[in-house]
Write a protein that holds these residues in place. Structure first.
Motif, mmCIF file in Angstrom:
data_model
loop_
_atom_site.group_PDB
_atom_site.id
_atom_site.type_symbol
_atom_site.label_atom_id
_atom_site.label_comp_id
_atom_site.label_asym_id
_atom_site.label_seq_id
_atom_site.Cartn_x
_atom_site.Cartn_y
_atom_site.Cartn_z
ATOM 1 N N GLY A 38 0.864 -1.193 0.000
ATOM 2 C CA GLY A 38 0.000 0.000 0.000
ATOM 3 C C GLY A 38 0.890 1.229 0.000
ATOM 4 N N GLU A 39 1.637 1.414 -1.089
ATOM 5 C CA GLU A 39 2.618 2.509 -1.135
ATOM 6 C C GLU A 39 2.092 3.660 -1.975
ATOM 7 O OE1 GLU A 39 4.854 2.893 1.281
ATOM 8 O OE2 GLU A 39 5.674 0.968 0.675
ATOM 9 N N HIS A 40 2.250 4.856 -1.433
ATOM 10 C CA HIS A 40 1.766 6.085 -2.071
ATOM 11 C C HIS A 40 0.250 6.039 -2.288
ATOM 12 C CE1 HIS A 40 5.643 8.045 -2.645
ATOM 13 N NE2 HIS A 40 6.127 6.830 -2.834
ATOM 14 N N THR A 41 -0.413 5.355 -1.396
ATOM 15 C CA THR A 41 -1.882 5.328 -1.425
ATOM 16 C C THR A 41 -2.475 6.176 -0.301
ATOM 17 O OG1 THR A 41 -1.720 3.275 -0.182
ATOM 18 C CG2 THR A 41 -2.168 3.083 -2.535
ATOM 19 N N ASP A 42 -1.693 6.441 0.758
ATOM 20 C CA ASP A 42 -2.315 7.093 1.939
ATOM 21 C C ASP A 42 -2.826 8.484 1.601
ATOM 22 O OD1 ASP A 42 0.282 8.239 1.948
ATOM 23 O OD2 ASP A 42 0.574 7.959 4.125
ATOM 24 N N ALA A 270 -1.811 7.316 -11.632
ATOM 25 C CA ALA A 270 -3.144 6.945 -11.148
ATOM 26 C C ALA A 270 -3.345 5.432 -11.226
ATOM 27 C CB ALA A 270 -4.211 7.673 -11.963
ATOM 28 N N ARG A 271 -2.842 4.819 -12.297
ATOM 29 C CA ARG A 271 -2.996 3.363 -12.414
ATOM 30 C C ARG A 271 -2.308 2.653 -11.243
ATOM 31 N NH1 ARG A 271 -1.163 0.557 -17.905
ATOM 32 N NH2 ARG A 271 0.890 1.284 -17.226
ATOM 33 N N HIS A 272 -1.123 3.152 -10.876
ATOM 34 C CA HIS A 272 -0.459 2.546 -9.713
ATOM 35 C C HIS A 272 -1.367 2.598 -8.484
ATOM 36 C CE1 HIS A 272 2.123 1.576 -6.399
ATOM 37 N NE2 HIS A 272 1.756 2.711 -5.839
ATOM 38 N N VAL A 273 -1.930 3.758 -8.230
ATOM 39 C CA VAL A 273 -2.716 3.939 -7.001
ATOM 40 C C VAL A 273 -3.944 3.028 -7.007
ATOM 41 C CG1 VAL A 273 -4.073 5.592 -5.654
ATOM 42 C CG2 VAL A 273 -1.880 6.290 -6.653
ATOM 43 N N VAL A 274 -4.641 2.990 -8.137
ATOM 44 C CA VAL A 274 -5.858 2.172 -8.221
ATOM 45 C C VAL A 274 -5.515 0.688 -8.021
ATOM 46 C CG1 VAL A 274 -7.685 1.400 -9.791
ATOM 47 C CG2 VAL A 274 -7.102 3.836 -9.640
ATOM 48 N N GLN A 275 -4.476 0.232 -8.699
ATOM 49 C CA GLN A 275 -4.127 -1.194 -8.591
ATOM 50 C C GLN A 275 -3.547 -1.519 -7.214
ATOM 51 O OE1 GLN A 275 -1.575 -1.838 -12.015
ATOM 52 N NE2 GLN A 275 -3.334 -2.028 -13.397
ATOM 53 N N GLU A 276 -2.797 -0.579 -6.653
ATOM 54 C CA GLU A 276 -2.184 -0.829 -5.339
ATOM 55 C C GLU A 276 -3.261 -0.955 -4.260
ATOM 56 O OE1 GLU A 276 0.949 -1.497 -4.887
ATOM 57 O OE2 GLU A 276 1.601 -0.864 -2.898
ATOM 58 N N ASN A 277 -4.270 -0.121 -4.329
ATOM 59 C CA ASN A 277 -5.372 -0.245 -3.365
ATOM 60 C C ASN A 277 -6.001 -1.636 -3.430
ATOM 61 O OD1 ASN A 277 -5.470 2.201 -1.953
ATOM 62 N ND2 ASN A 277 -6.503 3.230 -3.649
ATOM 63 N N ALA A 278 -6.200 -2.139 -4.643
ATOM 64 C CA ALA A 278 -6.800 -3.479 -4.789
ATOM 65 C C ALA A 278 -5.860 -4.539 -4.214
ATOM 66 C CB ALA A 278 -7.081 -3.753 -6.270
ATOM 67 N N ARG A 279 -4.544 -4.348 -4.414
ATOM 68 C CA ARG A 279 -3.583 -5.329 -3.864
ATOM 69 C C ARG A 279 -3.610 -5.335 -2.336
ATOM 70 N NH1 ARG A 279 -0.363 -3.961 -8.647
ATOM 71 N NH2 ARG A 279 0.324 -2.030 -7.657
ATOM 72 N N VAL A 280 -3.738 -4.163 -1.738
ATOM 73 C CA VAL A 280 -3.775 -4.101 -0.272
ATOM 74 C C VAL A 280 -4.944 -4.931 0.257
ATOM 75 C CG1 VAL A 280 -4.135 -2.608 1.740
ATOM 76 C CG2 VAL A 280 -2.696 -1.824 -0.147
ATOM 77 N N PRO A 292 -0.289 -16.073 4.777
ATOM 78 C CA PRO A 292 0.700 -15.060 4.369
ATOM 79 C C PRO A 292 1.623 -15.551 3.261
ATOM 80 C CG PRO A 292 1.285 -15.983 6.506
ATOM 81 C CD PRO A 292 -0.107 -16.471 6.186
ATOM 82 N N GLU A 293 1.778 -16.878 3.156
ATOM 83 C CA GLU A 293 2.700 -17.407 2.131
ATOM 84 C C GLU A 293 2.188 -17.171 0.719
ATOM 85 O OE1 GLU A 293 0.725 -19.087 4.045
ATOM 86 O OE2 GLU A 293 -0.174 -20.779 2.967
ATOM 87 N N LEU A 294 0.911 -16.771 0.610
ATOM 88 C CA LEU A 294 0.354 -16.516 -0.726
ATOM 89 C C LEU A 294 0.477 -15.044 -1.137
ATOM 90 C CD1 LEU A 294 -2.904 -18.709 -0.581
ATOM 91 C CD2 LEU A 294 -0.616 -19.320 -1.426
ATOM 92 N N ALA A 295 1.084 -14.221 -0.266
ATOM 93 C CA ALA A 295 1.116 -12.773 -0.536
ATOM 94 C C ALA A 295 2.217 -12.356 -1.515
ATOM 95 C CB ALA A 295 1.275 -12.000 0.778
ATOM 96 N N GLY A 296 3.138 -13.271 -1.817
ATOM 97 C CA GLY A 296 4.299 -12.914 -2.634
ATOM 98 C C GLY A 296 3.984 -12.221 -3.949
ATOM 99 N N PRO A 297 3.106 -12.798 -4.785
ATOM 100 C CA PRO A 297 2.856 -12.167 -6.093
ATOM 101 C C PRO A 297 2.356 -10.726 -5.977
ATOM 102 C CG PRO A 297 2.032 -14.425 -6.087
ATOM 103 C CD PRO A 297 2.470 -14.131 -4.679
ATOM 104 N N ALA A 298 1.540 -10.432 -4.969
ATOM 105 C CA ALA A 298 1.045 -9.057 -4.812
ATOM 106 C C ALA A 298 2.204 -8.125 -4.426
ATOM 107 C CB ALA A 298 -0.049 -9.011 -3.744
#
Ligand code: GLA
Length: 386
Positions: A38-42, A270-280, A292-298
């Protein structure tokens, strides 16, 4: 109390007595953080998933008559300031975080006066682990307990953020101060940066056989510099073009539809922010399910997006991420504002040594300064120790 906290408390207690000739009124500590994702989303009203880590600022403080702050850092020297003279732009260096926190508390209506204060920190400075938020939060709790002020942790985080925004002059979001104030051990904090609603989500590293490694590239990042503010501005402009209050409200479809009006750079930010929010949100759900072991790809996708779309990575960070993954990490990414600072790697416990060796070797190959690689544990937020 964990042994290292007790040891830090003893250190500041005796150093305070030696320096000021009396015992402190109390001892407080506040942690640094890493952001899992969740980087540069706050500052886009989005979502973040930080954890407090077992690196912190510990301080001893006592009331002092008159409006003088006598401040000692065991690592960075001494400063004496008059509280009445603390204003945006009047204090330089580390003391600005301390003085700013006291100044900001006074704006809450608290009757705040002088303090003797001595601190020590084992957070690498300028590394993107929020050593500054740790100083602000520890100071704020001390000044609040010794004078008066809000009980509520969210309010305290906002007071600390105001210190950083106005006295230090960094236009940061709310993540770092909320992480330092509100995290709990063995959890990450899922924070909605619009409502400031927070959920403690278990981070079951140990039972999953995982470790979290931090790679300090030792490349200093200068947040006050223009790049951070420039990214914020691009996001605000993109939101305006899209007709939404913040990029939190944008969707990939709305970006596609407005791509010409946005232009390439704003579109990618903007694409980074939108996709990063979904990843969080996706990672938080995996953690709630104890996976937690499944979090790697995100984590990997987050890094690629920060590197290619948001363009805040650095060669050292990319090298750390690539080497960690090649040596068996499940996921890795830069953490914090970027441009240097730290990367994190989520790795099977039995691959930790190999990851450390691989990252160190990759840095040597590229002619970079040797990195610092260390394990972090999800820790408690700021508290009074004594
Ligand atoms: C810095 C800021 C935070 C946040 C991150 C990027 O740490 O202080 O508010 O914006 O960068 O995610």
């Amino acid at each position: 109390m964990p042994a290292e906290l007790a040891a830090a408390a003893r250190t500041v207690r005796s150093a305070f007595a030696e320096r000021f000739g009396r015992p402190p009124d109390g001892i407080w500590a506040a942690p640094a953080r890493v952001n899992l994702i969740g980087e540069h989303t706050d500052y886009n009203d989005g979502f973040v998933l930080p954890l407090a880590i077992d690196r912190r600022v510990t301080l001893a403080a006592a009331l002092r008559p008159g409006g003088v702050l006598r401040l000692v850092s065991l690592e960075r020297g001494e400063q004496e300031l008059r509280l009445a003279e603390v204003r945006p732009g009047t204090v330089d260096g580390w003391a600005a975080y301390v003085a700013g926190a006291v100044w900001s508390l006074a704006l809450e209506g608290a009757e705040v006066g002088g303090l003797d204060l001595l601190l020590t920190s084992d957070v690498p400075v300028g590394s993107g682990l929020s050593s500054s938020a740790a100083v602000e939060c520890a100071t704020l709790l001390a000044a609040r307990d010794l004078y008066s002020g809000p009980e509520d942790r969210v309010r305290l985080a906002l007071v600390a953020q105001r210190a950083e925004n106005e006295v230090v002059g960094v236009p940061c979001g709310i993540m770092d101060q909320m992480a330092s104030m509100a995290c709990t051990a063995n959890h990450v904090l899922l924070l909605d940066c619009r409502s400031l609603a927070a959920e403690q989500v278990p981070l079951t590293l140990h039972s999953a056989g995982l470790v979290l490694l931090v790679v300090d590239t030792r490349v200093a990042h200068a947040l006050v510099g223009g790049a951070y503010a420039e990214r914020r501005r691009a996001c605000e402009q993109a939101a305006q073009i899209l007709g939404v209050a913040a990029l939190r409200d944008a969707t990939e479809a709305s970006l596609e539809a407005a791509s010409e009006r946005l232009g390439d750079v704003r579109y990618r930010r903007a694409r980074h922010v939108v996709q990063e929010n979904a990843r969080v949100l996706a990672v938080a759900e995996l953690l709630r399910r104890g996976r937690p072991e499944l979090a790697g790809p995100a984590l990997n996708a987050s890094h690629a997006s920060l590197r290619d779309d948001y363009q805040v990575s650095a060669a050292e960070l990319d090298t750390a991420v690539d080497a960690a993954l090649a040596a068996g990490a499940l996921g890795a990414r830069m953490t914090g504002a970027g441009f240097g600072g730290c990367a994190l790697a989520l790795a099977p416990a039995d691959a930790a040594e190999e990851v450390t060796a691989a990252v160190t070797a990759a840095f040597a190959d590229r002619g970079f300064r040797p990195p610092g690689v260390f394990r972090v544990h999800p820790a408690d937020g700021a508290s009074r120790l004594a």
